[in-house]
Design a protein around this motif. Structure first.
Motif, PDB file in Angstrom:
ATOM      1  N   ALA A   1     -48.847  40.840  35.184  1.00 43.80           N
ATOM      2  CA  ALA A   1     -47.618  41.488  34.748  1.00 43.80           C
ATOM      3  C   ALA A   1     -46.768  40.480  33.998  1.00 43.80           C
ATOM      4  O   ALA A   1     -46.765  39.290  34.314  1.00 43.80           O
ATOM      5  CB  ALA A   1     -46.845  42.045  35.944  1.00 43.80           C
ATOM      6  N   TYR A   2     -46.066  40.970  32.988  1.00 45.87           N
ATOM      7  CA  TYR A   2     -45.117  40.110  32.296  1.00 45.87           C
ATOM      8  C   TYR A   2     -43.927  40.943  31.840  1.00 45.87           C
ATOM      9  O   TYR A   2     -43.999  42.168  31.693  1.00 45.87           O
ATOM     10  CB  TYR A   2     -45.761  39.394  31.104  1.00 45.87           C
ATOM     11  N   LEU A   3     -42.809  40.245  31.620  1.00 47.60           N
ATOM     12  CA  LEU A   3     -41.563  40.895  31.260  1.00 47.60           C
ATOM     13  C   LEU A   3     -40.797  39.979  30.318  1.00 47.60           C
ATOM     14  O   LEU A   3     -40.639  38.788  30.599  1.00 47.60           O
ATOM     15  CB  LEU A   3     -40.726  41.182  32.511  1.00 47.60           C
ATOM     16  N   LEU A   4     -40.325  40.513  29.208  1.00 47.72           N
ATOM     17  CA  LEU A   4     -39.530  39.764  28.236  1.00 47.72           C
ATOM     18  C   LEU A   4     -38.163  40.419  28.105  1.00 47.72           C
ATOM     19  O   LEU A   4     -38.068  41.644  27.970  1.00 47.72           O
ATOM     20  CB  LEU A   4     -40.219  39.744  26.867  1.00 47.72           C
ATOM     21  N   ASN A   5     -37.114  39.595  28.143  1.00 49.99           N
ATOM     22  CA  ASN A   5     -35.747  40.105  28.048  1.00 49.99           C
ATOM     23  C   ASN A   5     -35.003  39.272  27.005  1.00 49.99           C
ATOM     24  O   ASN A   5     -34.715  38.098  27.230  1.00 49.99           O
ATOM     25  CB  ASN A   5     -35.053  40.011  29.409  1.00 49.99           C
TER      26      ASN A   5
ATOM     27  N   TRP B   1     -33.109  43.846  24.497  1.00 48.45           N
ATOM     28  CA  TRP B   1     -34.416  44.498  24.472  1.00 48.45           C
ATOM     29  C   TRP B   1     -35.247  43.966  25.631  1.00 48.45           C
ATOM     30  O   TRP B   1     -35.493  42.762  25.726  1.00 48.45           O
ATOM     31  CB  TRP B   1     -35.127  44.237  23.146  1.00 48.45           C
ATOM     32  N   LEU B   2     -35.648  44.872  26.499  1.00 48.55           N
ATOM     33  CA  LEU B   2     -36.465  44.536  27.663  1.00 48.55           C
ATOM     34  C   LEU B   2     -37.830  45.172  27.486  1.00 48.55           C
ATOM     35  O   LEU B   2     -37.937  46.398  27.345  1.00 48.55           O
ATOM     36  CB  LEU B   2     -35.790  45.057  28.937  1.00 48.55           C
ATOM     37  N   TYR B   3     -38.880  44.336  27.494  1.00 50.84           N
ATOM     38  CA  TYR B   3     -40.236  44.835  27.260  1.00 50.84           C
ATOM     39  C   TYR B   3     -41.184  44.216  28.271  1.00 50.84           C
ATOM     40  O   TYR B   3     -41.150  42.997  28.514  1.00 50.84           O
ATOM     41  CB  TYR B   3     -40.704  44.484  25.843  1.00 50.84           C
ATOM     42  N   GLY B   4     -42.047  45.055  28.881  1.00 48.07           N
ATOM     43  CA  GLY B   4     -42.978  44.524  29.858  1.00 48.07           C
ATOM     44  C   GLY B   4     -44.184  45.418  30.080  1.00 48.07           C
ATOM     45  O   GLY B   4     -44.148  46.621  29.794  1.00 48.07           O
ATOM     46  N   LYS B   5     -45.245  44.798  30.594  1.00 47.40           N
ATOM     47  CA  LYS B   5     -46.450  45.531  30.963  1.00 47.40           C
ATOM     48  C   LYS B   5     -46.920  45.066  32.330  1.00 47.40           C
ATOM     49  O   LYS B   5     -46.709  43.912  32.719  1.00 47.40           O
ATOM     50  CB  LYS B   5     -47.569  45.315  29.939  1.00 47.40           C
TER      51      LYS B   5
END
Length: 239
Positions: free
Chosen positions: A45-49, A69-73
């Motif tokens: 899992a990863y998350l970018l903010n 912008w919050l993006y993750g999978k």
């Protein structure tokens, strides 16, 4: 992206540095890049903010533009694709520590099941504590909310918007700050929105900090919420 970030840091390094808005400060630029990564033998899992803030101060008024912008999978499945952009102003024309505010916000959120959401409103705010290194602010007002949800459900409502904001700087080194909103619909008691962002920063220089951010959001009408802890860097420049 690495080249762009390097150029931004190089430009900001040569700008005059100040701690906050004052009589000779008219512009503020803030950039943040945080994230988290978790990988095991069976999952990943990863998350970018990422965030951008630009502010302008002119005499008795402050104008701010902010985008996140919050993006993750998680296990290669999309978990977050959440974008928010806000334009707001503060007008200081009456009593000390008191001001009027106005806001225009646009948001989309995969995790909160929102296709599109637009909010616009006006209100008042008051600084309960108003010191250079310690500030607590409360505000209240009315928002008009028009939304399109992932279930293609369109609706409009007026909301009461209450905010608790704080900022505390310890020895010009450690910074605590937070924005916490509760937005209740006037028409439906079970329709409410919670938005909470709280940050801890450790300054490496006056203009750059190591940052940890805890974000919680809930949109009760879609019965959806998210809680995210990220860490990275924040660039803050006043000029």
């Amino acid at each position: 992206m690495k080249v762009l970030l390097t150029c931004i840091i190089a430009i900001l390094y040569y700008l005059p540095v100040r701690a906050q808005f004052n009589d000779s400060t008219y512009y503020h630029l803030g950039l943040s890049a945080t994230g988290s990564l978790n990988k095991t033998n069976t999952s990943d899992a990863y998350l970018l903010n990422n965030g951008l803030n630009f502010g302008v101060k002119k005499k008795d008024a402050v104008l701010n533009f902010n985008s996140t912008w919050l993006y993750g999978k998680q296990n290669r499945q999309l978990s977050n694709n959440d974008f928010s952009s806000t334009l707001n102003f503060n007008l200081y024309k009456t009593f000390p520590h008191f001001y009027y505010w106005g806001l225009l916000n646009y948001a989309t959120s995969f995790s909160l099941k929102i296709n599109h959401q637009t909010q616009a409103g006006l209100g008042i705010a008051y600084n309960l504590i108003d010191k250079e290194n310690f500030n607590i602010n409360i505000s209240d007002g009315v928002l008009y909310d028009t939304s399109n949800l992932l279930a293609d459900d369109r609706y409009d409502t007026f909301r009461n918007s209450f905010r608790l904001q704080y900022r505390m700087l310890i020895k010009d080194l450690i910074l605590f700050e937070g924005n916490n909103f509760l937005q209740n619909s006037f028409a439906n008691g079970s329709d409410y929105i919670i938005r909470s962002t709280n940050k801890l920063g450790i300054k490496l220089k006056k203009w750059i900090s190591l940052t940890s951010s805890l974000n919680y959001n809930r949109m009760n009408i879609t019965r959806s919420e998210n809680l995210n802890l990220t860490y990275g860097i924040t660039i803050d420049q006043y000029f």
